[in-house]
Design an enzyme around this catalytic site. Structure first.
Site, PDB file in Angstrom:
ATOM      1  CG  HIS A 282      -2.872   1.459   1.233  1.00 44.24           C
ATOM      2  ND1 HIS A 282      -1.969   2.540   1.371  1.00 44.24           N
ATOM      3  CD2 HIS A 282      -3.630   0.777   0.660  1.00 44.24           C
ATOM      4  CE1 HIS A 282      -3.218   3.026   0.916  1.00 44.24           C
ATOM      5  NE2 HIS A 282      -3.796   2.067   0.503  1.00 44.24           N
ATOM      6  CG  ASP A 340      -8.269  -4.394  -2.875  1.00 46.77           C
ATOM      7  OD1 ASP A 340      -9.635  -4.113  -1.983  1.00 46.77           O
ATOM      8  OD2 ASP A 340      -7.721  -3.323  -2.902  1.00 46.77           O
TER       9      ASP A 340
HETATM   10  N1  ACO Z   1       3.963  -7.392  -5.055  1.00 45.30           N
HETATM   11  C1  ACO Z   1       5.475  -7.923  -4.830  1.00 45.30           C
HETATM   12  N2  ACO Z   1       6.414  -6.889  -4.513  1.00 45.30           N
HETATM   13  C2  ACO Z   1       5.730  -5.586  -4.549  1.00 45.30           C
HETATM   14  C3  ACO Z   1       3.877  -5.104  -3.630  1.00 45.30           C
HETATM   15  C4  ACO Z   1       3.428  -6.714  -4.510  1.00 45.30           C
HETATM   16  N3  ACO Z   1       2.071  -6.993  -3.852  1.00 45.30           N
HETATM   17  N4  ACO Z   1       3.629  -3.814  -3.607  1.00 45.30           N
HETATM   18  C5  ACO Z   1       5.198  -4.068  -4.259  1.00 45.30           C
HETATM   19  N5  ACO Z   1       6.064  -3.936  -4.077  1.00 45.30           N
HETATM   20  C6  ACO Z   1       7.207  -3.826  -4.217  1.00 45.30           C
HETATM   21  C7  ACO Z   1       7.439  -3.160  -5.361  1.00 45.30           C
HETATM   22  O1  ACO Z   1       8.303  -3.755  -6.810  1.00 45.30           O
HETATM   23  C8  ACO Z   1       9.053  -2.129  -4.922  1.00 45.30           C
HETATM   24  O2  ACO Z   1      10.000  -3.223  -5.037  1.00 45.30           O
HETATM   25  P1  ACO Z   1      11.645  -2.348  -5.159  1.00 45.30           P
HETATM   26  O3  ACO Z   1      11.965  -1.392  -3.600  1.00 45.30           O
HETATM   27  O4  ACO Z   1      12.142  -4.024  -5.235  1.00 45.30           O
HETATM   28  O5  ACO Z   1      11.232  -1.721  -6.360  1.00 45.30           O
HETATM   29  C9  ACO Z   1       9.164  -2.091  -3.676  1.00 45.30           C
HETATM   30  O6  ACO Z   1       7.697  -2.840  -3.396  1.00 45.30           O
HETATM   31  C10 ACO Z   1       8.249  -1.252  -3.090  1.00 45.30           C
HETATM   32  O7  ACO Z   1       7.214  -0.703  -4.184  1.00 45.30           O
HETATM   33  P2  ACO Z   1       5.852   0.141  -4.469  1.00 45.30           P
HETATM   34  O8  ACO Z   1       5.170   0.076  -6.024  1.00 45.30           O
HETATM   35  O9  ACO Z   1       7.061   1.367  -4.479  1.00 45.30           O
HETATM   36  O10 ACO Z   1       5.233   0.661  -3.536  1.00 45.30           O
HETATM   37  P3  ACO Z   1       4.471   1.822  -4.260  1.00 45.30           P
HETATM   38  O11 ACO Z   1       3.734   2.267  -2.729  1.00 45.30           O
HETATM   39  O12 ACO Z   1       4.185   2.897  -5.433  1.00 45.30           O
HETATM   40  O13 ACO Z   1       2.862   1.043  -5.052  1.00 45.30           O
HETATM   41  C11 ACO Z   1       1.126  -0.033  -4.329  1.00 45.30           C
HETATM   42  C12 ACO Z   1       1.901   0.940  -3.669  1.00 45.30           C
HETATM   43  C13 ACO Z   1       0.335   0.237  -5.628  1.00 45.30           C
HETATM   44  C14 ACO Z   1      -0.633  -1.144  -3.904  1.00 45.30           C
HETATM   45  C15 ACO Z   1       1.876  -1.948  -4.808  1.00 45.30           C
HETATM   46  O14 ACO Z   1       1.566  -1.957  -3.252  1.00 45.30           O
HETATM   47  C16 ACO Z   1       1.015  -2.591  -5.478  1.00 45.30           C
HETATM   48  O15 ACO Z   1       0.768  -2.733  -6.823  1.00 45.30           O
HETATM   49  N6  ACO Z   1      -0.100  -4.066  -5.170  1.00 45.30           N
HETATM   50  C17 ACO Z   1      -0.811  -4.757  -5.858  1.00 45.30           C
HETATM   51  C18 ACO Z   1      -1.723  -3.991  -5.903  1.00 45.30           C
HETATM   52  C19 ACO Z   1      -2.680  -4.180  -4.384  1.00 45.30           C
HETATM   53  O16 ACO Z   1      -2.950  -4.843  -3.728  1.00 45.30           O
HETATM   54  N7  ACO Z   1      -3.479  -2.743  -4.992  1.00 45.30           N
HETATM   55  C20 ACO Z   1      -3.756  -1.971  -3.853  1.00 45.30           C
HETATM   56  C21 ACO Z   1      -4.081  -1.079  -3.122  1.00 45.30           C
HETATM   57  S1  ACO Z   1      -5.093  -0.964  -1.910  1.00 45.30           S
HETATM   58  C22 ACO Z   1      -6.361  -0.166  -2.353  1.00 45.30           C
HETATM   59  O17 ACO Z   1      -6.691   0.528  -3.896  1.00 45.30           O
HETATM   60  C23 ACO Z   1      -7.818  -0.139  -1.948  1.00 45.30           C
END
Ligand code: ACO
Length: 406
Positions: A282, A340
């Site tokens: 998140h 979710d």
């Molecule tokens: N699975 C694997 N790796 C992940 C995930 C995940 N679900 N989420 C983040 N990471 C990793 C990224 O690849 C990144 O790795 P790195 O540092 O090696 O490059 C690190 O964790 C940081 O992640 P970011 O993408 O920079 O985090 P951001 O805050 O931009 O993204 C997000 C948050 C979009 C929710 C992301 O965690 C994601 O895509 N999750 C899966 C989708 C999801 O469940 N969305 C629902 C959000 S809740 C809602 O909307 C009600």
């Protein structure tokens, strides 16, 4: 911080902040999130207490008015909302104009926007009473519109709202009753839906709420603003994640279930695979999303009630969560389950089709959107939203004659 004199010869400075990672666009006293602690408060009250002690309409009253209702206020509020659940009979023609296989979110964007054409009596956004009536209308009519979108998609007649039922029971009935069979209200399932609505009711300045505020900042009417919020919520990075989480679990299950988790996690950790663990991570929570805990509990209750305690998807989700939470990749990046991760399983168990998951989210979030919109309109410092840009195109040049163009 960019000195814009270097760019335009103009005066002043502005920040370049794509994704608004560190820019506050408003003051708000509605919802507070502490992402490090995993804390979510509506008007100061912890989500864990609201989910257990209040129903959705009490939560709506709280978000809109700042305080929980007493018994008398609750009775009056529930009565008012209930009186507004019907939509104008003409609305059915909007539905009939859509293809049967139209996505419910496209139907909602259209029909919610269309509501404004029926309520010219309450569109003066400078009148607090008009704003309140519009808010009530939106909260009351969203379940009717979502259920109509579903009924239309499956070719069944629309079910009219019933005023003797609670908000969530009325919705379940409009979804699942038909002229041959009345829906039998199940308190555990109704309570589960109510909890889903409470957990999704507001989440401060997320993308759809910011969209509602930006649309509203120009003075657009509240129905149009909420339609804009629904359009934004439709995106897979926002409201579509519960569907993606459910699909992911179903895929792992098809490939062999719990035994394949290790392989799946390895794929997630491989950056070239572009596979994410959906329902994890998140932007704000760097600890367990408090809504996810409540959703896991609700999942358990619903599956027990339906005699599905051995549901393979729920077992798979719990096993996946346990393995991920012990894995260095997730620990180091502070990736925890978000709301979710379990909500798709709960909604499926309630009989809600996957294509309607985001519509349920819209139904819940309408109160948050309208409370935030109202807060913005009432703020004396409110201005039209107008972000700046960092221009990276051509500097001034003259238009060449056709023969000189490359
Ligand atoms: N699975 C694997 N790796 C992940 C995930 C995940 N679900 N989420 C983040 N990471 C990793 C990224 O690849 C990144 O790795 P790195 O540092 O090696 O490059 C690190 O964790 C940081 O992640 P970011 O993408 O920079 O985090 P951001 O805050 O931009 O993204 C997000 C948050 C979009 C929710 C992301 O965690 C994601 O895509 N999750 C899966 C989708 C999801 O469940 N969305 C629902 C959000 S809740 C809602 O909307 C009600």
């Amino acid at each position: 911080v960019i000195d814009i004199r270097k760019l335009y010869g103009a005066t002043g400075k502005f920040t370049y902040d794509p994704g608004f990672m560190s820019t506050a666009a408003c003051n708000s006293s509605i919802t507070y999130i502490d992402g490090d602690k995993g804390e979510l408060l509506y008007r100061g009250y912890p989500i864990e207490q609201l989910a257990v002690n209040c129903d959705f309409l009490e939560t709506c009253y709280l978000l809109m008015n700042g305080e929980l209702p007493n018994a008398e206020q609750k009775k009056a509020f529930v009565g008012t909302v209930t009186n507004h659940t019907m939509v104008h009979e003409q609305m059915q023609f909007f539905f009939r104009g859509f293809r049967r296989d139209a996505h419910p979110m496209s139907v909602l964007v259209g029909t919610v926007g269309a509501l404004s054409s029926f309520y010219h009596d309450s569109l003066d956004i400078n009148d607090p009473h008009h704003r309140e009536v519009s808010a009530i209308r939106l909260i009351a009519k969203l379940p009717t519109l979502v259920a109509m979108a579903y009924k239309y998609s499956i070719g069944q007649p629309f079910a009219y709202p019933r005023n003797d039922l609670s908000y969530s029971a009325n919705f379940m009935r409009m979804m699942f009753s038909n002229p041959c069979e009345e829906y039998k209200v199940n308190d555990v399932l109704v309570r589960a839906l109510d909890r889903i609505l409470i957990l999704h009711a507001d989440h401060e300045q997320n993308a759809s709420t910011s969209t509602v505020r930006l649309a509203g900042s120009s003075g657009a009417n509240p129905f149009a603003c909420i339609a804009a919020g629904i359009a934004c919520l439709w995106g897979p990075a926002h409201g579509g994640a519960n569907e993606a989480a459910l699909t992911m679990l179903q895929d792992i299950q098809k490939q062999g279930g719990v035994e394949r988790i290790g392989e799946f996690i390895a794929k997630v950790k491989d950056k070239d695979s572009n596979v994410k663990l959906m329902g994890f991570g998140h932007r704000v929570y760097k600890n367990y999303d408090p809504r996810a805990k409540l959703m896991r509990e609700t999942c358990h209750e619903v599956l027990n009630e339906l005699g599905l305690h051995d549901d393979p998807l729920f077992k798979l989700a719990m096993a996946l969560e346990k393995i991920a939470l012990e894995d260095d990749y997730f620990v180091q990046r502070k990736l925890y389950p978000n709301v979710d991760f379990y909500s798709g399983i709960v909604q499926s168990a309630l009989g809600i089709p996957v294509s309607l998951f985001t519509g349920i989210f819209a139904m819940a979030r309408t109160v948050g959107w309208i409370a935030q919109w109202n807060e913005m309109i009432s703020d004396p410092e409110q201005k039209i939203g107008r972000p700046r840009q960092l221009f990276v195109g051509s500097t001034r040049r003259d238009v060449p004659a056709m023969a000189q163009r490359g």
